[in-house]
Design an enzyme around this catalytic site. Sequence first.
Site, PDB file in Angstrom:
ATOM      1  CD  GLU A   1      -2.862  -1.398   2.412  1.00 56.41           C
ATOM      2  OE1 GLU A   1      -3.929  -1.492   2.064  1.00 56.41           O
ATOM      3  OE2 GLU A   1      -2.323  -1.627   3.184  1.00 56.41           O
TER       4      GLU A   1
ATOM      5  CD  GLU B   1      -3.053  -6.448   4.244  1.00 60.39           C
ATOM      6  OE1 GLU B   1      -2.394  -5.510   4.334  1.00 60.39           O
ATOM      7  OE2 GLU B   1      -2.999  -7.160   3.065  1.00 60.39           O
TER       8      GLU B   1
END
Length: 255
Positions: free
Chosen positions: A109, A129
């Site tokens: 990210e 995740e």
Amino acid sequence: MSDEVFVERREGVQVITINRPYVKNALDGAASREMARAVDELDADDDLRVGVIAGAGGTFCAGMDLKAFAAGGESPGIPGRGFGGITARRPKKPLIAAVEGWALAGGFELMLACDMVVASYGARFGVPEVKRGLVASAGAAVLLPQRVPQCVALEMLLTGEPIGARRAAELGLVNRLVPQGETRGAAIDLAGAIAANGPLAVAVTKRLAYEGRDWTFAESMEKSVTMTRVVSASDDAREGARAFAEKRRPVWTGR
């Protein structure tokens, strides 16, 4: 800056290096705040035109330092700014990620928050995740479907499986692929090519590229004229024309 995030200056280019190789450059709260301060310096200093983010020790960033979080409960997310100080609020000036090894979870990210990416052939990219019962909440779940075909984004997001550098380049996530050990230099070269251009023109062009995605065609034409008017009337625009006519490099003042 601390030993865990150090900053260098190279002819208009700021190089931010995450120096936590013992945890694959995963960020804790302190390192994230140091990165935010570095990016603030980038935006505030007129002598700096472009930023580069790299990782020490052969890894870009493995996301959040889970051990530090478990021990102290301190998140590397900064309110209003996100992971590393940039995922929720990009700097005004261009930012390039120099990726070797893993860009994983929050590190992926962090890379998505950069404007361009130079990666080694052996780099790996992933958002795992969901494998831990979590959601990629620092931008990937929203930004990745905007950057690659939605079915590809969903495969990455919902399986948590990583992709290699060549596949990332095919998808448009990576600008340039270089041999291992050369990403930092290649990213600095790319940054230098941008820094050589008119700073006002670069800043407004970046704004148009991002903000224009939310405009209708009519709005984009109107706002392009409005936003570029000050650039066209600037000293830098006149200097650019003179330098071209005189066959020399322009000397920009940012005015």
